[in-house]
Design an enzyme around this catalytic site. Structure first.
Site, PDB file in Angstrom:
ATOM      1  N   ASP A 402       0.766  -0.966   0.088  1.00 54.85           N
ATOM      2  CA  ASP A 402       0.010  -0.133  -0.075  1.00 54.85           C
ATOM      3  C   ASP A 402       0.955   1.325  -0.152  1.00 54.85           C
ATOM      4  OD1 ASP A 402      -2.656   1.217   0.358  1.00 54.85           O
ATOM      5  OD2 ASP A 402      -1.590   1.952   2.344  1.00 54.85           O
ATOM      6  N   GLU A 431       1.483  -0.653  -5.233  1.00 49.76           N
ATOM      7  CA  GLU A 431       0.458   0.396  -5.523  1.00 49.76           C
ATOM      8  C   GLU A 431       1.245   1.707  -5.524  1.00 49.76           C
ATOM      9  OE1 GLU A 431      -3.426   2.796  -3.680  1.00 49.76           O
ATOM     10  OE2 GLU A 431      -1.630   2.249  -2.560  1.00 49.76           O
TER      11      GLU A 431
END
Length: 682
Positions: A402, A431
């Site tokens: 993340d 990400e």
């Protein structure tokens, strides 16, 4: 199968892996390749810029480290910054040698600085290979760039190994006495992401020295053609008893679909657990309060491990959502950092980045003051988070990182080296929005394809004008207060014309223009936990076409829970017992065709197909499998009703997805959302 944590005879588990970065020393890793004017920097307060730094590996938070220059090009006055984790901005093109003074000695690191270049110029790509011929390792490279360029290639031996490269570009086999990594960088107007081979010494049956050539940046074989399924962990299970156990009870749904990888959004103890209202994003779990404990409302660690085992029994791998860019402001470390009276204040005050350290105003993203960013310039933070990585790498099959753009590239390089050395089958997904090709080539195997996603969004808007009816408007209303990460970013598809369906092919072409590593894979998605539902925003016809795009274009297709069953709210509970069965059957057929036809697999070529349609909302392309020669032509239509499309291609008239004859009497093809047609073998 060699599943991680698989139960063995007698109910025992596999022995835990030993995690170590590199050779176990504080050496800071592979050579660095940068551009003058950009350098290796960690900009505080910049929400969009990728971070980087120079840092010791296997750090000891209590040890002393210092950086200095050993050699630099003529005319350079550049010096690394003070501190154990440093920044460095080369001021002259050329090769620099830096020294890291550490408790275990002095380590040297090469930094190759290339001239400043036009950032809009296409970036080259390079592939490095090696063969052993008559006692010598012969290196071979293939470099390419979009346009008229003719890239040169530079080779570097890892600073941790003796430089064995001879003038003719070969290496004697008998000179390789330890695993040795060689890097290649292509140079045109810009420099490429590096590629690498690792040369592993051994002996043959006659006790003669041999070398095995490996490609350390390749993704695990199991991940290349996987179908990924993301669940919003606290919204997917039975809503009467939402636990790891009831998630496990729902795995038959994934198995019937043909899912290969389950991505679980965070399930650790977090500030945003059950009961978090939607105006605060719902129970998302992305603000961690304890990295080593699962949310007790979901169950115990044993329950989680039972869920992983249940996935493995169905040949489904499990990906853990690794959230290490930030913590919750309720994390004990942060509470100590902001409270000068706390007994651990001195220890933790430098564990976070500060917009204003005196005011204890944290550095955060997008005004989200409840998730302060961790400070990777502190070796103690890195040491702690490597412990988090080690702990969870023992329990799952891969990480989805993340906010990967917020963590320095150097840290991800170390994480990749660390986990893949312990387990060559471990998987890494990043990400970064906008996606950054620097995340490939020794950091992550697969990247969120935000360019394709944004092209699909723009196309949906162009075709439908947005929300199509009152029911869709009402369905999205519950999400109005939930700020989505994707909504905060500059449009990643900027520059692409999304008024026509050809935008999806331009998005795929853009990977090569940006210089993505040849081994990089792409996660193809219509929606995720940070976006509105495509069905809600653009209607059923567009959603069917967008879903088909992700299963027929090159990459790894992903479903966000409920995309296949008709869930309309971004983070609504899964609609168990109320599935849209027609939609579900559609996605089952897509997955089955994706897995069964070789021309739709990851290594199949993508080719444009000349066509003539009665709408700009239709596009045709071909996929061709080099191994079997089989070829398909895919036609997508994002608009309502039926498009009539003429193809300048010899194809069979039967849709492989439905078995229906879609060839009209005038020779055109009738396309509602998608048809997949068998073409002539290439």
């Amino acid at each position: 199968m060699d599943w991680r944590r698989m139960r063995m005879d007698g109910g025992e588990t596999e022995p835990e892996a030993s995690f170590e970065s590199g050779d176990g020393s504080h050496h800071p890793g592979p050579p660095r390749f940068v551009t003058v004017g950009e350098g290796i920097v960690d900009p505080n307060g910049n929400e969009m810029e990728t971070r980087d730094d120079l840092a010791p590996w296997n750090p000891d938070g209590d040890a002393a480290y210092a950086w200095r220059i050993l050699e630099s090009p003529d005319g350079s006055t550049a010096e690394p910054t003070d501190g154990p984790v440093a920044e460095f901005e080369p001021d002259v093109p050329g090769e620099y040698t830096l020294a890291l003074d550490a408790p275990d000695g002095t380590h040297e690191l090469t930094v190759r600085a290339f001239p400043e270049a036009d950032e809009d110029a296409p970036r080259p790509r390079v592939e490095l290979d090696a063969t052993v011929v008559e006692g010598r390792v012969q290196l071979s490279t293939t470099a390419s760039v979009v346009g008229d360029g003719d890239p040169d290639v530079e080779l570097y031996v890892d600073d941790r190994n003796e430089d064995l490269l001879e003038a003719d570009g070969t290496i004697p086999v008998d000179a390789i006495d330890e695993p040795t990594r060689v890097y290649a960088v292509a140079v045109d107007e810009r420099h490429s992401v590096p590629d690498a081979v690792e040369l592993v010494p051994g002996t043959d049956q006659m006790d003669h020295p041999t070398v095995c050539v490996t490609h350390p940046f390749e993704p695990p074989e199991w991940a290349v053609d996987s179908v990924v399924y993301e669940i919003f962990t606290r919204r997917f299970p039975d809503q009467d008893e939402p636990t790891f156990e009831t998630i496990a009870d729902r795995l038959d749904h994934l198995e019937r679909l043909g899912i290969d990888v389950l991505w679980l959004t965070p399930f650790l103890e977090a500030e945003s657990g059950f009961g978090t209202p939607m105006e605060f994003g719902g129970p998302h779990g992305y603000n961690t309060t304890d990295y080593f404990s699962v949310d007790p409302d979901l169950g115990t660690m044993a329950d989680l491990e039972a869920l992983v085992d249940a996935c493995h029994e169905r040949d489904i791998r499990v990906v853990f959502d690794l959230v290490i860019n930030h913590t919750s402001d309720a994390h004990p470390f942060y509470e100590a950092a902001v409270d000068e009276t706390h007994p651990d204040h001195e220890r933790y005050r430098d564990w976070y980045r500060w917009a204003d350290v005196d005011a204890r105003d944290p550095d955060t993203y997008f005004g989200w003051e409840d998730i302060p960013n961790l400070h990777f310039g502190n070796p103690a933070v890195r040491e702690y988070l490597l412990g988090v990585v080690d702990y969870w790498a023992e329990r799952v099959d891969g990480f989805r990182a993340d906010v990967a753009w917020g963590v320095p590239l150097s840290f991800w390089t170390e994480v990749s080296d660390r986990v893949t050395d312990a387990d060559g089958e471990f998987f890494l997904l990043d990400e970064t929005l906008p996606s950054d090709v620097e995340m490939g080539g020794g950091r992550f195997h697969t990247h969120h394809d935000d360019v394709l996603h944004d092209a699909l969004e723009g196309l949906g808007e162009s075709v439908t004008g947005g929300v199509t009816d009152e029911s869709a408007d009402e369905a999205g209303a519950a999400d109005d207060g939930a700020d989505a990460v994707a909504d905060e970013f500059t449009d990643s598809a900027a520059g692409l014309d999304t008024s026509t369906a050809d935008a999806i092919l331009a998005a795929v072409d853009d990977r090569r223009r940006r210089g993505a590593h040849p081994d990089s894979e792409w996660l193809l998605y219509v929606e995720n936990h940070d976006t509105d539902r495509y069905l809600t925003e653009y209607g059923r016809d567009a959603q069917l076409a967008a879903g088909a795009a992700t299963f027929t274009l090159p990459g790894s297709p992903m479903l966000y829970y409920g995309q296949e069953t008709g869930v309309t709210g971004r983070r609504d509970p899964m609609n168990w017992g109320a599935f849209d069965e027609d939609l579900l059957e559609y996605y089952r057929r897509l997955i089955d065709l994706r897995k069964s036809h070789p021309a739709l697999r990851a290594d199949a070529d993508l080719e444009r197909v000349a066509s003539d349609a009665d709408t700009d909302a239709a596009v045709a392309f071909a996929r061709a499998d080099p191994a079997s020669g089989r070829r398909v032509v895919v036609v997508l239509h994002f608009g309502e009703g039926t498009a009539m499309v003429d193809l300048d291609e010899s194809v069979d008239g039967t849709d492989l997805l439905t078995g229906a004859d879609v060839l009209a009497s005038d020779g055109a093809f009738a396309v509602d959302s998608v048809v997949v047609l068998e073409g002539d073998e290439s």
